[in-house]
Design a protein around this motif. Sequence first.
Motif, PDB file in Angstrom:
ATOM      1  N   SER A 143      26.703 -47.075  10.642  1.00  0.00           N
ATOM      2  CA  SER A 143      27.950 -47.052  10.285  1.00  0.00           C
ATOM      3  C   SER A 143      28.301 -48.007   9.118  1.00  0.00           C
ATOM      4  N   PHE A 144      27.726 -49.388   9.311  1.00  0.00           N
ATOM      5  CA  PHE A 144      27.879 -50.437   8.352  1.00  0.00           C
ATOM      6  C   PHE A 144      27.422 -49.958   6.808  1.00  0.00           C
ATOM      7  N   VAL A 145      26.081 -49.392   6.621  1.00  0.00           N
ATOM      8  CA  VAL A 145      25.571 -48.966   5.605  1.00  0.00           C
ATOM      9  C   VAL A 145      26.105 -48.001   4.887  1.00  0.00           C
ATOM     10  N   ALA A 146      26.602 -46.957   5.605  1.00  0.00           N
ATOM     11  CA  ALA A 146      27.429 -45.647   5.141  1.00  0.00           C
ATOM     12  C   ALA A 146      28.717 -46.087   4.956  1.00  0.00           C
ATOM     13  N   ALA A 147      29.302 -46.859   5.479  1.00  0.00           N
ATOM     14  CA  ALA A 147      30.679 -47.529   4.841  1.00  0.00           C
ATOM     15  C   ALA A 147      30.529 -48.133   3.499  1.00  0.00           C
ATOM     16  N   ARG A 148      29.618 -49.049   3.141  1.00  0.00           N
ATOM     17  CA  ARG A 148      29.263 -49.745   2.047  1.00  0.00           C
ATOM     18  C   ARG A 148      28.772 -48.792   0.928  1.00  0.00           C
ATOM     19  N   LEU A 149      27.836 -47.925   1.323  1.00  0.00           N
ATOM     20  CA  LEU A 149      27.384 -47.070   0.212  1.00  0.00           C
ATOM     21  C   LEU A 149      28.638 -46.130  -0.285  1.00  0.00           C
ATOM     22  N   GLU A 150      29.624 -45.754   0.546  1.00  0.00           N
ATOM     23  CA  GLU A 150      30.870 -44.963   0.216  1.00  0.00           C
ATOM     24  C   GLU A 150      31.782 -45.885  -0.970  1.00  0.00           C
ATOM     25  N   GLN A 151      31.632 -47.114  -1.091  1.00  0.00           N
ATOM     26  CA  GLN A 151      32.557 -47.723  -1.722  1.00  0.00           C
ATOM     27  C   GLN A 151      31.651 -47.899  -3.221  1.00  0.00           C
ATOM     28  N   GLN A 152      30.537 -47.685  -3.306  1.00  0.00           N
ATOM     29  CA  GLN A 152      29.687 -47.736  -4.653  1.00  0.00           C
ATOM     30  C   GLN A 152      29.224 -46.155  -5.288  1.00  0.00           C
ATOM     31  N   GLN A 153      28.770 -46.552  -6.356  1.00  0.00           N
ATOM     32  CA  GLN A 153      28.304 -45.130  -6.874  1.00  0.00           C
ATOM     33  C   GLN A 153      27.336 -44.391  -6.119  1.00  0.00           C
ATOM     34  N   PRO A 154      27.128 -43.048  -6.145  1.00  0.00           N
ATOM     35  CA  PRO A 154      26.335 -42.567  -5.402  1.00  0.00           C
ATOM     36  C   PRO A 154      24.700 -43.016  -5.539  1.00  0.00           C
ATOM     37  N   CYS A 155      24.215 -42.981  -4.158  1.00  0.00           N
ATOM     38  CA  CYS A 155      22.775 -43.676  -4.122  1.00  0.00           C
ATOM     39  C   CYS A 155      21.673 -42.711  -4.156  1.00  0.00           C
ATOM     40  N   THR A 156      20.569 -42.812  -4.961  1.00  0.00           N
ATOM     41  CA  THR A 156      19.833 -41.569  -4.912  1.00  0.00           C
ATOM     42  C   THR A 156      18.576 -41.767  -3.768  1.00  0.00           C
ATOM     43  N   CYS A 157      18.291 -43.212  -3.457  1.00  0.00           N
ATOM     44  CA  CYS A 157      17.521 -43.439  -2.459  1.00  0.00           C
ATOM     45  C   CYS A 157      17.606 -44.823  -1.553  1.00  0.00           C
ATOM     46  N   LEU A 158      17.559 -44.927  -0.439  1.00  0.00           N
ATOM     47  CA  LEU A 158      17.869 -46.077   0.382  1.00  0.00           C
ATOM     48  C   LEU A 158      16.564 -46.485   1.014  1.00  0.00           C
ATOM     49  N   TRP A 159      16.114 -47.708   0.314  1.00  0.00           N
ATOM     50  CA  TRP A 159      14.968 -48.650   1.035  1.00  0.00           C
ATOM     51  C   TRP A 159      15.411 -49.243   2.394  1.00  0.00           C
ATOM     52  N   LEU A 160      14.531 -48.809   3.393  1.00  0.00           N
ATOM     53  CA  LEU A 160      14.435 -49.335   4.475  1.00  0.00           C
ATOM     54  C   LEU A 160      13.072 -50.361   4.528  1.00  0.00           C
ATOM     55  N   VAL A 161      13.424 -51.530   4.373  1.00  0.00           N
ATOM     56  CA  VAL A 161      12.389 -52.666   4.293  1.00  0.00           C
ATOM     57  C   VAL A 161      12.333 -53.487   5.397  1.00  0.00           C
ATOM     58  N   GLY A 162      11.344 -53.185   6.267  1.00  0.00           N
ATOM     59  CA  GLY A 162      11.273 -53.842   7.280  1.00  0.00           C
ATOM     60  C   GLY A 162      11.132 -53.060   8.648  1.00  0.00           C
ATOM     61  N   LEU A 163      10.658 -53.212   9.816  1.00  0.00           N
ATOM     62  CA  LEU A 163      10.875 -52.410  10.838  1.00  0.00           C
ATOM     63  C   LEU A 163      12.228 -52.421  11.486  1.00  0.00           C
TER      64      LEU A 163
END
Length: 258
Positions: free
Chosen positions: A178-198
């Motif tokens: 929910s946190f990541v989705a809410a922050r990304l909605e406030q910015q320009q469309p994201c092409t890819c989300l890197w998930l760095v670390g387990l």
Amino acid sequence: MIAELRRRAYLSAMQVASWLPRVELPFAAPSRPELLQPPEPEVPAAAPASEPVLPSRPEPLVERPRIEVPRPGSVPRNAKADAAAEAETVVAAKPLAAPPPRFALQLLRAGDCALLVELPTGEPLQGRDPAYLLLKDLLRAAGLPDSPQLVGEPVRWPLLARGSMDQGPQAALDYVQSFVAARLEQQQPCTCLWLVGLPAIRFAGDADAEAYNRELQVDGLGAAWALPGLELLMDEPLRKAELWQAMRRVRQRWLATS
């Protein structure tokens, strides 16, 4: 003659072996004299003199079952045992709550990609940290700006040190997504989300270490790429070779839009 045969049949049916008529019967055979003599009285047989008569043995006393009368406010033993067994069953049937996971994540933005990065020390990345320098190398190799921008404050889990709120793995997954989705909605469309670390892979991508260097499709977050953590890459440099090979395939996703 027929009447005599009929009487005998009646007497046989009634299991009467001997009988005497009150009057003389026509065509009946004469009665036998021995049947008219009264029977002799029976004399009880005396016990032999050689065998002494023993006194009767007294019957053994049978102990009556003891009946416990419960006192006011007391609980019978069986009831206590049943209550204890029932309590143990309830405790065994109730699943134990999973302990809250502990991690710290930072959301960054570099060009058309967003990065959810595990913070190895729990603190924000600094300019001279080896982990941050490695991240800058990865961004340059991917063709992205090597000075990512911070997006919000780090996410530290568990949220509360005390309290009864559920802070288990499922709650952490729901919160981070929910946190990541809410922050990304406030910015320009994201092409890819890197998930760095387990922790980023587990609590944002709902995956595990088997997803390293693979692309994921996450509900609500879109396309994602799972990478080993920065600290793990520094401790095990052999993982970098597989990472570079995977980057050659994945980088076409954001290079095609630039």
